[in-house]
Design a protein around this motif. Sequence first.
Motif, PDB file in Angstrom:
ATOM      1  N   SER A 127      15.458   0.166  -0.457  1.00 10.24           N
ATOM      2  CA  SER A 127      16.138  -0.068   0.812  1.00 10.24           C
ATOM      3  C   SER A 127      15.201   0.303   1.950  1.00 10.24           C
ATOM      4  N   ASP A 128      15.594  -0.061   3.156  1.00  8.14           N
ATOM      5  CA  ASP A 128      14.742   0.209   4.312  1.00  8.14           C
ATOM      6  C   ASP A 128      14.641   1.693   4.632  1.00  8.14           C
ATOM      7  N   THR A 129      15.482   2.515   4.035  1.00  8.53           N
ATOM      8  CA  THR A 129      15.438   3.964   4.284  1.00  8.53           C
ATOM      9  C   THR A 129      14.790   4.737   3.132  1.00  8.53           C
ATOM     10  N   ASP A 130      14.387   4.034   2.075  1.00 12.58           N
ATOM     11  CA  ASP A 130      13.789   4.704   0.913  1.00 12.58           C
ATOM     12  C   ASP A 130      12.350   5.129   1.183  1.00 12.58           C
ATOM     13  N   ASP A 131      11.926   6.146   0.463  1.00 12.18           N
ATOM     14  CA  ASP A 131      10.532   6.572   0.436  1.00 12.18           C
ATOM     15  C   ASP A 131       9.852   5.752  -0.662  1.00 12.18           C
ATOM     16  N   VAL A 132       9.167   4.689  -0.260  1.00 11.93           N
ATOM     17  CA  VAL A 132       8.600   3.756  -1.233  1.00 11.93           C
ATOM     18  C   VAL A 132       7.559   4.444  -2.122  1.00 11.93           C
ATOM     19  N   ALA A 133       6.756   5.312  -1.534  1.00 18.17           N
ATOM     20  CA  ALA A 133       5.733   6.012  -2.325  1.00 18.17           C
ATOM     21  C   ALA A 133       6.370   6.875  -3.408  1.00 18.17           C
ATOM     22  N   ALA A 134       7.509   7.496  -3.100  1.00 12.99           N
ATOM     23  CA  ALA A 134       8.209   8.307  -4.097  1.00 12.99           C
ATOM     24  C   ALA A 134       8.734   7.440  -5.230  1.00 12.99           C
ATOM     25  N   LEU A 135       9.231   6.257  -4.911  1.00 10.98           N
ATOM     26  CA  LEU A 135       9.713   5.345  -5.946  1.00 10.98           C
ATOM     27  C   LEU A 135       8.568   4.859  -6.830  1.00 10.98           C
ATOM     28  N   ILE A 136       7.434   4.572  -6.207  1.00 10.91           N
ATOM     29  CA  ILE A 136       6.255   4.164  -6.988  1.00 10.91           C
ATOM     30  C   ILE A 136       5.818   5.290  -7.905  1.00 10.91           C
ATOM     31  N   THR A 137       5.839   6.512  -7.376  1.00  5.41           N
ATOM     32  CA  THR A 137       5.458   7.681  -8.180  1.00  5.41           C
ATOM     33  C   THR A 137       6.322   7.792  -9.432  1.00  5.41           C
ATOM     34  N   ALA A 138       7.622   7.624  -9.277  1.00  5.45           N
ATOM     35  CA  ALA A 138       8.527   7.721 -10.426  1.00  5.45           C
ATOM     36  C   ALA A 138       8.204   6.656 -11.466  1.00  5.45           C
ATOM     37  N   LYS A 139       7.866   5.462 -11.012  1.00  2.00           N
ATOM     38  CA  LYS A 139       7.528   4.384 -11.950  1.00  2.00           C
ATOM     39  C   LYS A 139       6.215   4.677 -12.671  1.00  2.00           C
ATOM     40  N   ILE A 140       5.251   5.216 -11.953  1.00  2.00           N
ATOM     41  CA  ILE A 140       3.976   5.563 -12.583  1.00  2.00           C
ATOM     42  C   ILE A 140       4.176   6.608 -13.675  1.00  2.00           C
ATOM     43  N   VAL A 141       4.947   7.626 -13.352  1.00  2.00           N
ATOM     44  CA  VAL A 141       5.217   8.689 -14.329  1.00  2.00           C
ATOM     45  C   VAL A 141       5.920   8.126 -15.558  1.00  2.00           C
TER      46      VAL A 141
ATOM     47  N   ILE B 268      -1.519  -0.856 -18.700  1.00  2.00           N
ATOM     48  CA  ILE B 268      -2.303  -1.424 -19.806  1.00  2.00           C
ATOM     49  C   ILE B 268      -1.498  -1.418 -21.099  1.00  2.00           C
ATOM     50  N   HIS B 269      -0.390  -0.683 -21.113  1.00  2.00           N
ATOM     51  CA  HIS B 269       0.433  -0.590 -22.328  1.00  2.00           C
ATOM     52  C   HIS B 269       1.541  -1.639 -22.366  1.00  2.00           C
ATOM     53  N   GLY B 270       1.629  -2.472 -21.332  1.00  2.00           N
ATOM     54  CA  GLY B 270       2.570  -3.574 -21.426  1.00  2.00           C
ATOM     55  C   GLY B 270       3.550  -3.742 -20.297  1.00  2.00           C
ATOM     56  N   GLY B 271       3.833  -2.706 -19.537  1.00  2.00           N
ATOM     57  CA  GLY B 271       4.811  -2.830 -18.468  1.00  2.00           C
ATOM     58  C   GLY B 271       4.220  -3.435 -17.208  1.00  2.00           C
ATOM     59  N   ILE B 272       5.020  -4.239 -16.489  1.00  2.00           N
ATOM     60  CA  ILE B 272       4.612  -4.760 -15.192  1.00  2.00           C
ATOM     61  C   ILE B 272       5.838  -4.698 -14.282  1.00  2.00           C
ATOM     62  N   ILE B 273       5.713  -3.947 -13.193  1.00  2.00           N
ATOM     63  CA  ILE B 273       6.845  -3.663 -12.308  1.00  2.00           C
ATOM     64  C   ILE B 273       6.473  -4.063 -10.888  1.00  2.00           C
ATOM     65  N   LEU B 274       7.389  -4.760 -10.210  1.00  2.00           N
ATOM     66  CA  LEU B 274       7.182  -5.107  -8.811  1.00  2.00           C
ATOM     67  C   LEU B 274       8.194  -4.375  -7.952  1.00  2.00           C
ATOM     68  N   LEU B 275       7.696  -3.580  -7.004  1.00  2.00           N
ATOM     69  CA  LEU B 275       8.562  -2.939  -6.020  1.00  2.00           C
ATOM     70  C   LEU B 275       8.543  -3.758  -4.743  1.00  2.00           C
ATOM     71  N   ALA B 276       9.719  -4.150  -4.296  1.00  2.00           N
ATOM     72  CA  ALA B 276       9.899  -4.883  -3.047  1.00  2.00           C
ATOM     73  C   ALA B 276      11.301  -4.586  -2.535  1.00  2.00           C
ATOM     74  N   ARG B 277      11.634  -5.082  -1.371  1.00  2.00           N
ATOM     75  CA  ARG B 277      12.961  -4.814  -0.800  1.00  2.00           C
ATOM     76  C   ARG B 277      14.056  -5.394  -1.712  1.00  2.00           C
ATOM     77  N   HIS B 278      15.202  -4.708  -1.774  1.00  2.00           N
ATOM     78  CA  HIS B 278      16.324  -5.123  -2.626  1.00  2.00           C
ATOM     79  C   HIS B 278      16.691  -6.589  -2.430  1.00  2.00           C
ATOM     80  N   ILE B 279      16.623  -7.045  -1.179  1.00  2.00           N
ATOM     81  CA  ILE B 279      17.086  -8.385  -0.841  1.00  2.00           C
ATOM     82  C   ILE B 279      16.275  -9.481  -1.536  1.00  2.00           C
ATOM     83  N   GLU B 280      15.093  -9.135  -2.041  1.00  2.00           N
ATOM     84  CA  GLU B 280      14.219 -10.129  -2.663  1.00  2.00           C
ATOM     85  C   GLU B 280      14.467 -10.305  -4.155  1.00  2.00           C
TER      86      GLU B 280
END
Length: 380
Positions: A88-102, A59-71
């Motif tokens: 990447s296909d070996t990443d923990d996607v939930a962990a990456l989302i968590t970092a972005k949320i924080v 709500i403060h202005g950021g908009i981030i899309l997580l998808a595979r690197h190739i996209e």
Amino acid sequence: MNKYPPESLEHDTRLKAVREVCRDRKIDVAIFTSPENIFYITGLDYEGYFATHALLVSIHGGIILLARHIEAVTVSRQTKGVEFSGYSDTDDVAALITAKIVSLAGERARVGLQRNSAATVKIDTPLQSYLPKANIVDVSGIVESLREVKSHFEIEQIKRAAAISDLMISTGLSVAGEGVVESNVAAKIYGAMIAAGGQSPGFPPFLRSGDRISEPHTSWTDQPLKNGAPLLLEMSGCVNRYHAPMARYGYIGSASAAAKRLSEVSHQAHLAALAALKPGCLARDVYSAWKACLDSAKVRPRAGHCGYMVGISFPPTWTGGPGVQSLHETSCMEIRESMVFHLLTWVTDERNDHFLSDCVVVEKAGAIFLTRSSRDIFEI
């Protein structure tokens, strides 16, 4: 002169509306995962949605899309104002989302997660583990509700799709006949669809004949069409991911008197539903008008509804993804101007079936057909 094409202005307006709803619900960051919702907000239209996608809207202005690197290239070309975060296909996607949320809102954020999407399953439980201090709530329905009433731009796309739907039907009818192989009819339909500028639709064209008529979601085979057999053509053009489904029904050769009567009953029920589909009424009122027409003719419906809302869709459906809104006997959904429906009548008298459907838009005075092919039973 506008700096961006009309669809870019559409996405700006949509993003603003999503943020307003999130503010009202005191949500710091919302995560959307279904292709239809991500497309609605960003305009990303491609075939990469088979892998996990997560669109984070702050709500403060950021908009981030997580998808595979190739996209990355596709996302950068198709979207505006979106920060891409590849995995990447070996990443923990939930962990990456968590970092972005924080980074967007801190560890104690109130996080909205779209839970009605199959794509959410892989990230829901891990997110709760990684964000023990956050308050994670369900935001299913936020974007879907905004998608219900179409803008002028959206209706124009659906009208273009409807013209292609009509072309697909007329092409199928011009090719079909006794001895013609079903797959050859489908090939001509696809050719006409693509040549007219249509995209690959959410469902393939449904082409069924003979004893496969009662199979609701199967299509062509390599078998020839037989004299006396019923034939159903149900299909949709697709333009900028907007759909306009329709169906026509008839026979290879002559239709019996009973089949023609059932066709007329179907047509009258179809018109009764159209007449009832007005701003301010409820979905169940439309169903009641439709069902009363069938009951008076002692005809049984095969489907438990007389239509459903359509618009943006990605494979494997043209129904709009999670949260399909249909016209059924208990629905309290209020009909509003600029809603668009696939209005349908599928009935049986125990000896014959009949199926008739059209794409319709609700205007101020009532609903009108967008698909225009003859609704009479065909004999070819």
